[in-house]
Design a protein around this motif. Structure first.
Motif, PDB file in Angstrom:
ATOM      1  N   LEU A  10      34.552  36.405  44.432  1.00  0.00           N
ATOM      2  CA  LEU A  10      35.385  37.173  45.347  1.00  0.00           C
ATOM      3  C   LEU A  10      34.594  38.319  45.983  1.00  0.00           C
ATOM      4  O   LEU A  10      34.607  38.500  47.193  1.00  0.00           O
ATOM      5  CB  LEU A  10      36.600  37.732  44.600  1.00  0.00           C
ATOM      6  N   ARG A  91      40.928  40.813  40.092  1.00  0.00           N
ATOM      7  CA  ARG A  91      40.685  40.420  41.484  1.00  0.00           C
ATOM      8  C   ARG A  91      41.468  41.303  42.460  1.00  0.00           C
ATOM      9  O   ARG A  91      40.954  41.695  43.494  1.00  0.00           O
ATOM     10  CB  ARG A  91      41.018  38.944  41.688  1.00  0.00           C
ATOM     11  N   GLU A  92      42.700  41.639  42.118  1.00  0.00           N
ATOM     12  CA  GLU A  92      43.491  42.515  42.979  1.00  0.00           C
ATOM     13  C   GLU A  92      42.849  43.894  43.093  1.00  0.00           C
ATOM     14  O   GLU A  92      42.823  44.490  44.181  1.00  0.00           O
ATOM     15  CB  GLU A  92      44.910  42.657  42.432  1.00  0.00           C
ATOM     16  N   TYR A 110      42.333  39.724  56.224  1.00  0.00           N
ATOM     17  CA  TYR A 110      42.329  39.166  54.858  1.00  0.00           C
ATOM     18  C   TYR A 110      43.752  38.800  54.443  1.00  0.00           C
ATOM     19  O   TYR A 110      43.987  37.730  53.888  1.00  0.00           O
ATOM     20  CB  TYR A 110      41.721  40.162  53.869  1.00  0.00           C
ATOM     21  N   ASP A 111      44.711  39.685  54.726  1.00  0.00           N
ATOM     22  CA  ASP A 111      46.107  39.421  54.357  1.00  0.00           C
ATOM     23  C   ASP A 111      46.643  38.168  55.047  1.00  0.00           C
ATOM     24  O   ASP A 111      47.383  37.392  54.438  1.00  0.00           O
ATOM     25  CB  ASP A 111      46.987  40.619  54.713  1.00  0.00           C
ATOM     26  N   ALA A 113      44.854  35.587  56.034  1.00  0.00           N
ATOM     27  CA  ALA A 113      44.172  34.422  55.470  1.00  0.00           C
ATOM     28  C   ALA A 113      44.556  34.167  54.005  1.00  0.00           C
ATOM     29  O   ALA A 113      44.411  33.043  53.520  1.00  0.00           O
ATOM     30  CB  ALA A 113      42.662  34.608  55.569  1.00  0.00           C
ATOM     31  N   HIS A 114      45.043  35.197  53.315  1.00  0.00           N
ATOM     32  CA  HIS A 114      45.397  35.088  51.888  1.00  0.00           C
ATOM     33  C   HIS A 114      46.787  35.684  51.653  1.00  0.00           C
ATOM     34  O   HIS A 114      46.895  36.733  51.008  1.00  0.00           O
ATOM     35  CB  HIS A 114      44.356  35.812  51.028  1.00  0.00           C
ATOM     36  N   HIS A 116      49.093  35.130  49.671  1.00  0.00           N
ATOM     37  CA  HIS A 116      49.529  35.245  48.277  1.00  0.00           C
ATOM     38  C   HIS A 116      48.540  36.056  47.440  1.00  0.00           C
ATOM     39  O   HIS A 116      48.576  35.992  46.209  1.00  0.00           O
ATOM     40  CB  HIS A 116      49.730  33.853  47.661  1.00  0.00           C
ATOM     41  N   PRO A 118      44.588  37.545  46.247  1.00  0.00           N
ATOM     42  CA  PRO A 118      43.299  36.946  45.928  1.00  0.00           C
ATOM     43  C   PRO A 118      43.351  35.827  44.894  1.00  0.00           C
ATOM     44  O   PRO A 118      42.369  35.169  44.633  1.00  0.00           O
ATOM     45  CB  PRO A 118      42.466  38.137  45.409  1.00  0.00           C
ATOM     46  N   GLY A 119      44.496  35.597  44.312  1.00  0.00           N
ATOM     47  CA  GLY A 119      44.642  34.492  43.363  1.00  0.00           C
ATOM     48  C   GLY A 119      44.126  34.805  42.057  1.00  0.00           C
ATOM     49  O   GLY A 119      43.426  34.681  41.269  1.00  0.00           O
TER      50      GLY A 119
END
Length: 119
Positions: A10, A91-92, A110-111, A113-114, A116, A118-119
């Motif tokens: 990440l 990760r968060e 980023y928001d 594209a992701h 949910h 960073p997983g």
């Protein structure tokens, strides 16, 4: 329990972010701004965090979070015990720290594209 491997990919994939080893310690930075750094034993992750919110974070869970050394209190910085964090939580924290050093347009992209996280 989180380990450095949970955030390594990440930290290297975030836009403008690059890994750097300084005196044997892994750090992620954007330009010259360090937003995450690991202790030599990789058990502690230091990360950028708003100064005005860190007392609440540390006070809310002192088992996970600690203030930095006295000489680093002037910075927007907190330490976390990786063993006390879940991988997703680590990760968060990395993404939130990265947000502090990049332009808002990168954070918004980023928001999108992701959606949910960073997983």
């Amino acid at each position: 329990m989180a380990v450095i491997g949970d955030v390594l990919a990440l930290g290297t994939s975030l836009e403008r972010s690059s890994p750097a080893y300084v005196r044997g310690r892994l750090k992620f930075r954007v330009g010259q701004l360090v937003y995450v750094a690991f202790s030599l034993d990789e058990g502690v992750m230091g990360f950028a965090f708003p100064r005005e919110e860190r007392e609440a974070l540390v006070g809310g869970d002192p088992r996970k979070f600690q203030l930095p050394s006295a000489s680093d209190l002037r910075f927007n910085w907190v330490h976390a015990d990786l063993a006390a964090l879940e991988a997703g939580e680590a990760r968060e924290l990395v993404v939130d720290a990265w947000r502090m050093v990049v332009p808002q347009k990168l954070s918004r992209a980023y928001d999108l594209a992701h959606p949910h996280g960073p997983g």
